[in-house]
Design a protein around this motif. Structure first.
Motif, PDB file in Angstrom:
ATOM      1  N   LEU A 271       0.816  -1.210   0.000  1.00 28.84           N
ATOM      2  CA  LEU A 271       0.000   0.000   0.000  1.00 28.84           C
ATOM      3  C   LEU A 271       0.856   1.269   0.000  1.00 28.84           C
ATOM      4  O   LEU A 271       0.600   2.190  -0.781  1.00 28.84           O
ATOM      5  CB  LEU A 271      -0.950  -0.006   1.198  1.00 28.84           C
ATOM      6  CG  LEU A 271      -1.874   1.206   1.315  1.00 28.84           C
ATOM      7  CD1 LEU A 271      -2.762   1.334   0.084  1.00 28.84           C
ATOM      8  CD2 LEU A 271      -2.731   1.105   2.573  1.00 28.84           C
ATOM      9  N   ASP A 272       1.859   1.338   0.847  1.00 30.98           N
ATOM     10  CA  ASP A 272       2.682   2.551   0.923  1.00 30.98           C
ATOM     11  C   ASP A 272       3.340   2.847  -0.421  1.00 30.98           C
ATOM     12  O   ASP A 272       3.413   4.005  -0.840  1.00 30.98           O
ATOM     13  CB  ASP A 272       3.747   2.415   2.015  1.00 30.98           C
ATOM     14  CG  ASP A 272       3.147   2.524   3.413  1.00 30.98           C
ATOM     15  OD1 ASP A 272       1.991   2.995   3.519  1.00 30.98           O
ATOM     16  OD2 ASP A 272       3.819   2.125   4.389  1.00 30.98           O
ATOM     17  N   GLY A 273       3.811   1.817  -1.090  1.00 29.09           N
ATOM     18  CA  GLY A 273       4.442   2.008  -2.398  1.00 29.09           C
ATOM     19  C   GLY A 273       3.456   2.495  -3.439  1.00 29.09           C
ATOM     20  O   GLY A 273       3.760   3.393  -4.236  1.00 29.09           O
ATOM     21  N   LEU A 274       2.271   1.930  -3.437  1.00 24.06           N
ATOM     22  CA  LEU A 274       1.251   2.349  -4.395  1.00 24.06           C
ATOM     23  C   LEU A 274       0.861   3.809  -4.191  1.00 24.06           C
ATOM     24  O   LEU A 274       0.578   4.530  -5.155  1.00 24.06           O
ATOM     25  CB  LEU A 274       0.012   1.461  -4.265  1.00 24.06           C
ATOM     26  CG  LEU A 274       0.183  -0.013  -4.654  1.00 24.06           C
ATOM     27  CD1 LEU A 274      -1.083  -0.793  -4.312  1.00 24.06           C
ATOM     28  CD2 LEU A 274       0.486  -0.157  -6.131  1.00 24.06           C
ATOM     29  N   LEU A 275       0.864   4.261  -2.947  1.00 22.51           N
ATOM     30  CA  LEU A 275       0.421   5.621  -2.642  1.00 22.51           C
ATOM     31  C   LEU A 275       1.505   6.673  -2.869  1.00 22.51           C
ATOM     32  O   LEU A 275       1.189   7.863  -2.989  1.00 22.51           O
ATOM     33  CB  LEU A 275      -0.064   5.699  -1.190  1.00 22.51           C
ATOM     34  CG  LEU A 275      -1.325   4.891  -0.855  1.00 22.51           C
ATOM     35  CD1 LEU A 275      -1.657   5.014   0.624  1.00 22.51           C
ATOM     36  CD2 LEU A 275      -2.500   5.331  -1.709  1.00 22.51           C
ATOM     37  N   THR A 276       2.756   6.261  -2.946  1.00 22.15           N
ATOM     38  CA  THR A 276       3.833   7.251  -3.005  1.00 22.15           C
ATOM     39  C   THR A 276       4.705   7.174  -4.257  1.00 22.15           C
ATOM     40  O   THR A 276       5.269   8.192  -4.674  1.00 22.15           O
ATOM     41  CB  THR A 276       4.745   7.115  -1.772  1.00 22.15           C
ATOM     42  OG1 THR A 276       5.301   5.777  -1.743  1.00 22.15           O
ATOM     43  CG2 THR A 276       3.973   7.379  -0.490  1.00 22.15           C
ATOM     44  N   GLU A 277       4.836   6.019  -4.869  1.00 20.97           N
ATOM     45  CA  GLU A 277       5.799   5.873  -5.964  1.00 20.97           C
ATOM     46  C   GLU A 277       5.289   6.524  -7.250  1.00 20.97           C
ATOM     47  O   GLU A 277       4.129   6.357  -7.642  1.00 20.97           O
ATOM     48  CB  GLU A 277       6.115   4.401  -6.195  1.00 20.97           C
ATOM     49  CG  GLU A 277       6.870   3.768  -5.019  1.00 20.97           C
ATOM     50  CD  GLU A 277       7.144   2.290  -5.234  1.00 20.97           C
ATOM     51  OE1 GLU A 277       7.081   1.836  -6.407  1.00 20.97           O
ATOM     52  OE2 GLU A 277       7.417   1.585  -4.248  1.00 20.97           O
ATOM     53  N   GLU A 278       6.203   7.226  -7.931  1.00 20.20           N
ATOM     54  CA  GLU A 278       5.858   7.976  -9.127  1.00 20.20           C
ATOM     55  C   GLU A 278       5.432   7.063 -10.273  1.00 20.20           C
ATOM     56  O   GLU A 278       4.614   7.454 -11.115  1.00 20.20           O
ATOM     57  CB  GLU A 278       7.049   8.832  -9.553  1.00 20.20           C
ATOM     58  CG  GLU A 278       6.791   9.708 -10.767  1.00 20.20           C
ATOM     59  CD  GLU A 278       5.686  10.733 -10.534  1.00 20.20           C
ATOM     60  OE1 GLU A 278       5.029  11.133 -11.524  1.00 20.20           O
ATOM     61  OE2 GLU A 278       5.452  11.112  -9.358  1.00 20.20           O
ATOM     62  N   ARG A 279       5.937   5.837 -10.327  1.00 22.04           N
ATOM     63  CA  ARG A 279       5.620   4.942 -11.457  1.00 22.04           C
ATOM     64  C   ARG A 279       4.142   4.590 -11.536  1.00 22.04           C
ATOM     65  O   ARG A 279       3.668   4.101 -12.561  1.00 22.04           O
ATOM     66  CB  ARG A 279       6.458   3.666 -11.379  1.00 22.04           C
ATOM     67  CG  ARG A 279       6.217   2.823 -10.140  1.00 22.04           C
ATOM     68  CD  ARG A 279       7.207   1.681 -10.087  1.00 22.04           C
ATOM     69  NE  ARG A 279       7.177   0.949  -8.837  1.00 22.04           N
ATOM     70  CZ  ARG A 279       7.002  -0.363  -8.746  1.00 22.04           C
ATOM     71  NH1 ARG A 279       6.822  -1.081  -9.841  1.00 22.04           N
ATOM     72  NH2 ARG A 279       7.013  -0.961  -7.573  1.00 22.04           N
ATOM     73  N   TYR A 280       3.399   4.826 -10.463  1.00 17.51           N
ATOM     74  CA  TYR A 280       1.968   4.530 -10.482  1.00 17.51           C
ATOM     75  C   TYR A 280       1.120   5.745 -10.858  1.00 17.51           C
ATOM     76  O   TYR A 280      -0.110   5.640 -10.926  1.00 17.51           O
ATOM     77  CB  TYR A 280       1.514   3.997  -9.115  1.00 17.51           C
ATOM     78  CG  TYR A 280       2.141   2.674  -8.742  1.00 17.51           C
ATOM     79  CD1 TYR A 280       1.813   1.511  -9.437  1.00 17.51           C
ATOM     80  CD2 TYR A 280       3.069   2.595  -7.705  1.00 17.51           C
ATOM     81  CE1 TYR A 280       2.391   0.297  -9.099  1.00 17.51           C
ATOM     82  CE2 TYR A 280       3.651   1.382  -7.358  1.00 17.51           C
ATOM     83  CZ  TYR A 280       3.320   0.236  -8.055  1.00 17.51           C
ATOM     84  OH  TYR A 280       3.890  -0.967  -7.735  1.00 17.51           O
ATOM     85  N   ALA A 281       1.768   6.875 -11.137  1.00 17.07           N
ATOM     86  CA  ALA A 281       1.011   8.092 -11.450  1.00 17.07           C
ATOM     87  C   ALA A 281       0.158   7.929 -12.701  1.00 17.07           C
ATOM     88  O   ALA A 281      -0.926   8.521 -12.811  1.00 17.07           O
ATOM     89  CB  ALA A 281       1.968   9.273 -11.617  1.00 17.07           C
ATOM     90  N   ALA A 282       0.628   7.119 -13.647  1.00 16.23           N
ATOM     91  CA  ALA A 282      -0.099   6.931 -14.908  1.00 16.23           C
ATOM     92  C   ALA A 282      -1.455   6.267 -14.705  1.00 16.23           C
ATOM     93  O   ALA A 282      -2.313   6.309 -15.594  1.00 16.23           O
ATOM     94  CB  ALA A 282       0.740   6.096 -15.870  1.00 16.23           C
ATOM     95  N   TYR A 283      -1.675   5.655 -13.536  1.00 13.96           N
ATOM     96  CA  TYR A 283      -2.924   4.924 -13.293  1.00 13.96           C
ATOM     97  C   TYR A 283      -3.946   5.740 -12.499  1.00 13.96           C
ATOM     98  O   TYR A 283      -5.017   5.218 -12.165  1.00 13.96           O
ATOM     99  CB  TYR A 283      -2.623   3.626 -12.529  1.00 13.96           C
ATOM    100  CG  TYR A 283      -1.722   2.676 -13.282  1.00 13.96           C
ATOM    101  CD1 TYR A 283      -2.214   1.910 -14.331  1.00 13.96           C
ATOM    102  CD2 TYR A 283      -0.376   2.557 -12.944  1.00 13.96           C
ATOM    103  CE1 TYR A 283      -1.395   1.039 -15.025  1.00 13.96           C
ATOM    104  CE2 TYR A 283       0.453   1.683 -13.638  1.00 13.96           C
ATOM    105  CZ  TYR A 283      -0.055   0.935 -14.669  1.00 13.96           C
ATOM    106  OH  TYR A 283       0.758   0.074 -15.356  1.00 13.96           O
TER     107      TYR A 283
END
Length: 376
Positions: A271-283
């Motif tokens: 969860l923490d990675g999904l909420l903070t990592e830039e690579r998920y911004a496209a989603y």
């Protein structure tokens, strides 16, 4: 002669409780615009116009609007019923609609009666054939989809022998061997066999298939258009639209992409990675199925996810440390029939598998439901 091959509209269907009627209406707009821009002569709709036998009122109104607008463009429209449609309800008034250029083919008895286009091209609509229903009606020696479609195509070929048609086209709603399924199609297996060989359709110039929701080229002349919208997350990489088919010396097809209201995707991680990592911004603007891999289930996970990904629709938990089967439920049941899933359910809730008598009773119940739905 230019055809537009589409299928599996599933009007009235939602996507994880998201209302899709607006997106379906935009697809109808796109369809009419394509007919006009590409000088289409005939529109082929290869089944599953609706998502269920008793569609909601708004879905019926949208279908009515679509067919009226296509008729106003002076194109021929050929529609067959699919396994989600009620053949009797969809076929109501078909004799009257023929005069307007909208040809509804829902009666198996009419498979050998073509719709003749302006240049004489013969278009045969084979509705979804419930094997047990037509086996009795046609006195077939065997059960199953192959036997039913083989007989339907025999009737088509018999008619073609006595007709001076420059070209021939068949619409069918079936699972052809080698096709790639997704999670949103309803199982049509009979006795464990759902598919039919492509050779069943030999002898015609183009076969417009429906049922599978991803566009597929089985051969140069046998194709699935797929559904115009994604109805499951397994379709996240599919390109949606319709085939634009030119019938000349041989069929030539190019794909016309349909508008996508919002892309669907599956993402997985802590969860923490999904909420903070830039690579998920496209989603951030996608419809999402999220699988969390945290060892402990995070509190308020859905609310926290929706702050960054407001269109999160489905949430699953698969801890990285788990030793059990880590496949999603969708993956676990993907290749299993409804009957096998029912057997598994009995075993799970009771702790013991169904005995032979219970299995026979479940089989009888499924067949009875299938036949009752087909007779609606």
């Amino acid at each position: 002669m230019r055809l537009l091959h589409t299928s599996d509209w599933h009007l009235g269907r939602s996507f994880h409780r998201e209302d899709m009627l607006g997106a379906q209406a935009r697809f109808v707009d796109h369809l009419v615009e394509t007919v006009r821009a590409e000088s289409v002569d005939a529109v082929l709709v290869s089944g599953d116009l609706y998502d269920r036998a008793l569609p909601p009122v708004d879905a019926v109104a949208l279908c009515d609007d679509a067919l009226k607008r296509l008729a106003a463009e002076k194109v021929q429209v050929v529609v067959i019923s699919g396994n989600h449609d009620s053949a009797q309800r969809l076929g109501f008034g078909s004799g009257l609609m023929d005069a307007a250029g909208v040809h509804l083919r829902a009666d198996p008895q009419r498979v050998g009666e073509p719709v003749l286009l302006a240049d004489g091209t013969a278009v045969y609509g084979i509705p979804y054939l419930e094997p047990e229903v037509v086996r009795t009606r046609w006195d077939l020696p065997e059960r199953g989809h192959t036997a039913a479609l083989t007989e339907a195509m025999r009737r088509v070929r018999d008619d073609l022998k006595n007709r001076d048609a420059p070209r021939s086209v068949v619409l069918a709603h079936a699972f052809v061997t080698g096709g790639e399924a997704s999670d949103s199609e309803r199982d049509i297996s009979v006795g464990g066999v759902a598919s039919v060989p492509m050779s069943v359709f030999d002898g015609v110039d183009y076969v417009a298939l429906g049922h599978l929701h991803g566009r597929q080229r089985m051969s140069e002349t046998v194709r699935y258009s797929g559904s115009p919208l994604a109805y499951s997350f397994s379709e996240e990489h599919q390109v949606k639209g319709a085939w634009l088919v030119d019938l000349q010396d041989k069929a030539h097809a190019e794909f016309v992409e349909a508008p996508v209201p919002r892309r669907a995707a599956r993402i997985k991680g802590r969860l923490d990675g999904l909420l903070t990592e830039e690579r998920y911004a496209a989603y951030e603007d996608h419809w999402l199925q999220v699988t969390l891999t945290d060892d402990d289930r995070p509190a308020g996970a859905m609310d926290r996810l929706r702050k960054r990904f407001p269109h999160t629709l489905a949430l699953a938990f698969e801890p990285e440390s788990a030793t059990a089967d880590d496949r999603s439920r969708t993956e676990r049941i993907r290749d299993r029939s409804d009957l096998e899933i029912a057997y598994d359910f009995v075993k799970e809730v009771r702790g013991a598998p169904a005995d032979e008598a219970e299995r026979d009773l479940l089989h009888e119940a499924f067949e009875s439901c299938r036949q009752a739905e087909a007779a609606r």
